[in-house]
Design a protein around this motif. Structure first.
Motif, PDB file in Angstrom:
ATOM      1  N   GLU A 248       0.809  -1.259   0.009  1.00  0.00           N
ATOM      2  CA  GLU A 248      -0.081  -0.059   0.007  1.00  0.00           C
ATOM      3  C   GLU A 248       0.918   1.277  -0.025  1.00  0.00           C
ATOM      4  OE1 GLU A 248      -2.582  -0.082   3.414  1.00  0.00           O
ATOM      5  OE2 GLU A 248      -3.631  -1.751   2.713  1.00  0.00           O
ATOM      6  N   GLY A 249       0.318   2.187  -0.677  1.00  0.00           N
ATOM      7  CA  GLY A 249       1.145   3.551  -0.567  1.00  0.00           C
ATOM      8  C   GLY A 249       1.246   4.249  -2.038  1.00  0.00           C
ATOM      9  N   ARG A 250       2.329   4.879  -2.378  1.00  0.00           N
ATOM     10  CA  ARG A 250       2.417   5.474  -3.864  1.00  0.00           C
ATOM     11  C   ARG A 250       2.784   4.230  -4.617  1.00  0.00           C
ATOM     12  NH1 ARG A 250       4.353  10.423  -6.076  1.00  0.00           N
ATOM     13  NH2 ARG A 250       5.520   9.724  -7.948  1.00  0.00           N
ATOM     14  N   PRO A 251       1.789   4.461  -5.773  1.00  0.00           N
ATOM     15  CA  PRO A 251       2.109   3.469  -6.875  1.00  0.00           C
ATOM     16  C   PRO A 251       3.247   3.455  -7.445  1.00  0.00           C
ATOM     17  CG  PRO A 251      -0.117   4.529  -7.152  1.00  0.00           C
ATOM     18  CD  PRO A 251       0.792   5.178  -6.228  1.00  0.00           C
ATOM     19  N   VAL A 252       3.867   2.099  -7.790  1.00  0.00           N
ATOM     20  CA  VAL A 252       5.017   2.127  -8.726  1.00  0.00           C
ATOM     21  C   VAL A 252       4.474   0.962  -9.708  1.00  0.00           C
ATOM     22  CG1 VAL A 252       6.290   0.786  -6.743  1.00  0.00           C
ATOM     23  CG2 VAL A 252       7.291   1.846  -8.917  1.00  0.00           C
ATOM     24  N   ILE A 253       4.691   1.175 -10.778  1.00  0.00           N
ATOM     25  CA  ILE A 253       4.406   0.086 -11.958  1.00  0.00           C
ATOM     26  C   ILE A 253       5.812  -0.562 -12.402  1.00  0.00           C
ATOM     27  CG2 ILE A 253       3.214  -0.457 -14.145  1.00  0.00           C
ATOM     28  CD1 ILE A 253       1.584   2.084 -13.859  1.00  0.00           C
ATOM     29  N   LEU A 254       5.742  -1.829 -12.297  1.00  0.00           N
ATOM     30  CA  LEU A 254       7.211  -2.484 -12.750  1.00  0.00           C
ATOM     31  C   LEU A 254       7.138  -3.423 -13.889  1.00  0.00           C
ATOM     32  CD1 LEU A 254       8.587  -3.170  -9.176  1.00  0.00           C
ATOM     33  CD2 LEU A 254       9.229  -1.220 -10.832  1.00  0.00           C
ATOM     34  N   LEU A 255       7.780  -3.161 -14.884  1.00  0.00           N
ATOM     35  CA  LEU A 255       7.242  -4.104 -16.170  1.00  0.00           C
ATOM     36  C   LEU A 255       8.529  -5.194 -16.443  1.00  0.00           C
ATOM     37  CD1 LEU A 255       6.505  -0.917 -18.657  1.00  0.00           C
ATOM     38  CD2 LEU A 255       4.940  -2.625 -17.223  1.00  0.00           C
ATOM     39  N   HIS A 256       8.197  -6.472 -16.548  1.00  0.00           N
ATOM     40  CA  HIS A 256       9.019  -7.211 -16.643  1.00  0.00           C
ATOM     41  C   HIS A 256       9.938  -7.528 -18.123  1.00  0.00           C
ATOM     42  CE1 HIS A 256       6.328  -9.869 -19.263  1.00  0.00           C
ATOM     43  NE2 HIS A 256       5.500  -9.678 -18.422  1.00  0.00           N
ATOM     44  N   GLY A 257      10.616  -8.315 -18.291  1.00  0.00           N
ATOM     45  CA  GLY A 257      11.759  -8.528 -19.518  1.00  0.00           C
ATOM     46  C   GLY A 257      10.874  -9.476 -20.206  1.00  0.00           C
ATOM     47  N   LEU A 258      11.760  -9.749 -21.562  1.00  0.00           N
ATOM     48  CA  LEU A 258      11.111 -10.582 -22.632  1.00  0.00           C
ATOM     49  C   LEU A 258      11.230 -11.856 -22.297  1.00  0.00           C
ATOM     50  CD1 LEU A 258      10.273 -10.629 -25.730  1.00  0.00           C
ATOM     51  CD2 LEU A 258      12.641 -11.081 -26.130  1.00  0.00           C
ATOM     52  N   PHE A 259       9.966 -12.516 -22.768  1.00  0.00           N
ATOM     53  CA  PHE A 259      10.011 -14.130 -22.343  1.00  0.00           C
ATOM     54  C   PHE A 259       9.944 -14.383 -20.839  1.00  0.00           C
ATOM     55  CE2 PHE A 259      12.904 -14.783 -25.919  1.00  0.00           C
ATOM     56  CZ  PHE A 259      12.018 -14.701 -26.837  1.00  0.00           C
ATOM     57  N   SER A 260       9.675 -13.460 -20.010  1.00  0.00           N
ATOM     58  CA  SER A 260       9.779 -13.451 -18.597  1.00  0.00           C
ATOM     59  C   SER A 260       8.135 -13.273 -18.010  1.00  0.00           C
ATOM     60  CB  SER A 260      10.627 -12.692 -17.819  1.00  0.00           C
ATOM     61  OG  SER A 260      10.635 -13.137 -16.413  1.00  0.00           O
ATOM     62  N   ASP A 261       7.806 -12.846 -16.686  1.00  0.00           N
ATOM     63  CA  ASP A 261       6.634 -12.392 -16.461  1.00  0.00           C
ATOM     64  C   ASP A 261       7.011 -11.544 -14.986  1.00  0.00           C
ATOM     65  OD1 ASP A 261       7.057 -14.469 -14.480  1.00  0.00           O
ATOM     66  OD2 ASP A 261       5.749 -16.080 -15.607  1.00  0.00           O
ATOM     67  N   ALA A 262       5.865 -11.210 -14.389  1.00  0.00           N
ATOM     68  CA  ALA A 262       6.054 -10.684 -12.998  1.00  0.00           C
ATOM     69  C   ALA A 262       6.376 -11.395 -12.193  1.00  0.00           C
ATOM     70  CB  ALA A 262       4.766  -9.909 -12.791  1.00  0.00           C
ATOM     71  N   GLN A 263       6.013 -12.472 -12.009  1.00  0.00           N
ATOM     72  CA  GLN A 263       6.359 -13.632 -11.132  1.00  0.00           C
ATOM     73  C   GLN A 263       7.956 -13.748 -11.083  1.00  0.00           C
ATOM     74  OE1 GLN A 263       4.923 -15.236  -8.399  1.00  0.00           O
ATOM     75  NE2 GLN A 263       6.910 -16.440  -7.983  1.00  0.00           N
ATOM     76  N   THR A 264       8.527 -13.963 -12.083  1.00  0.00           N
ATOM     77  CA  THR A 264       9.941 -14.141 -12.379  1.00  0.00           C
ATOM     78  C   THR A 264      10.875 -12.970 -11.949  1.00  0.00           C
ATOM     79  OG1 THR A 264       9.336 -16.020 -13.773  1.00  0.00           O
ATOM     80  CG2 THR A 264      11.758 -15.331 -13.683  1.00  0.00           C
ATOM     81  N   ASN A 265      10.517 -11.994 -12.656  1.00  0.00           N
ATOM     82  CA  ASN A 265      11.277 -10.903 -12.399  1.00  0.00           C
ATOM     83  C   ASN A 265      11.284  -9.972 -11.149  1.00  0.00           C
ATOM     84  OD1 ASN A 265      11.922  -9.665 -15.678  1.00  0.00           O
ATOM     85  ND2 ASN A 265      12.489 -11.308 -14.773  1.00  0.00           N
TER      86      ASN A 265
END
Length: 250
Positions: free
Chosen positions: A21-38
């Motif tokens: 919770e708090g200030r939002p930060v959006i994090l985008l993963h790498g090619l062939f990966s996903d949010a879980q992995t990165n």
């Protein structure tokens, strides 16, 4: 950790994950990966959330739990940046930060260049050469997809293919997405005026020099962490560097 879905303007269902919770930060993963992995597996999201952030981690189109359509119309130029811009609007975010790793960094830069105005930006695993030479880089991965069943150990595409196999990549969707990429435009880089962290592995030259990229941005700092392109994002120091940067007062 919460996983949610939303529908993009072209009807493709996309997923994102949230923690904290708090200030939002959006994090985008790498090619062939996903949010879980990165971002989740190695504790980066948890570390960042501990600093008082709402960490929002999309699975990019063609990846993870997001839709993987097999029609060319679903992958126009700039589609990943468009999805990021639409997600910000969907969540009604006004004050937020934005960052990524590798392809996620390229998408971050394009999204800022096109419209988004985060308070801070994080560019992980990316150098100037990777941004300016993306046409060559994407051809490498298209060749890896073509050689998926024929490449042997020692081939330059071998490691990329093994990662695709580990991630159970949808090769048709991945190929269509890769073909949508273009080289970064100078106007995109000129828009990166907010405080920016460029963070790369000490042995990572896959996308060129992160330090060189930081040097041409007006408000950027460079941080080196241990590892190669593949291993640096799994290192606790990677998440620690991002958490410290985001938590630092402007």
């Amino acid at each position: 950790m919460a996983t949610k879905t939303w529908t993009a303007s072209d009807g493709v269902e996309l997923a994102y994950h949230e923690l904290g919770e708090g200030r939002p930060v959006i994090l985008l993963h790498g090619l062939f990966s996903d949010a879980q992995t990165n971002w989740i597996k190695f504790g980066h999201a948890e570390r960042i959330a501990a600093e008082g952030f709402r960490v929002i981690m999309p699975d990019l189109r063609g990846h993870g739990r997001s839709g993987k359509p097999h029609d060319r119309a679903s992958y126009p130029h700039g589609i990943l940046a468009r999805d990021a811009i639409e997600l910000v609007a969907k969540l009604q975010l006004e004050a937020f930060d934005l960052g990524g790793f590798s392809l996620g960094s390229r998408t971050t830069i394009e999204a800022i260049g096109e419209r988004l105005r985060p308070g801070k930006a994080v560019i992980g695993g990316m150098g100037l050469e990777g941004l300016k030479g993306w046409l060559r880089r994407k051809q490498f991965f298209l060749d890896a997809i073509d050689q998926f069943d024929s490449a042997r150990r020692g081939d330059p595409h071998w490691l990329a293919i093994q990662f695709m196999k580990t991630m159970k990549v949808d090769r048709e969707a991945a190929s269509l997405l890769l073909k949508s990429f273009v080289d970064a435009q100078d106007e995109w880089l000129k828009a990166i005026t907010m405080p920016t962290l460029v963070v790369c592995g000490s042995e990572d030259q896959d996308n060129g020099s992160g330090e060189k990229l930081a040097g041409i941005l007006p408000n950027a700092t460079f941080k080196e962490v241990p590892g190669t392109h593949m291993s640096s994002v799994a290192n606790a120091e990677f998440g620690e560097a991002i958490a410290a940067f985001l938590a630092r007062p402007v």
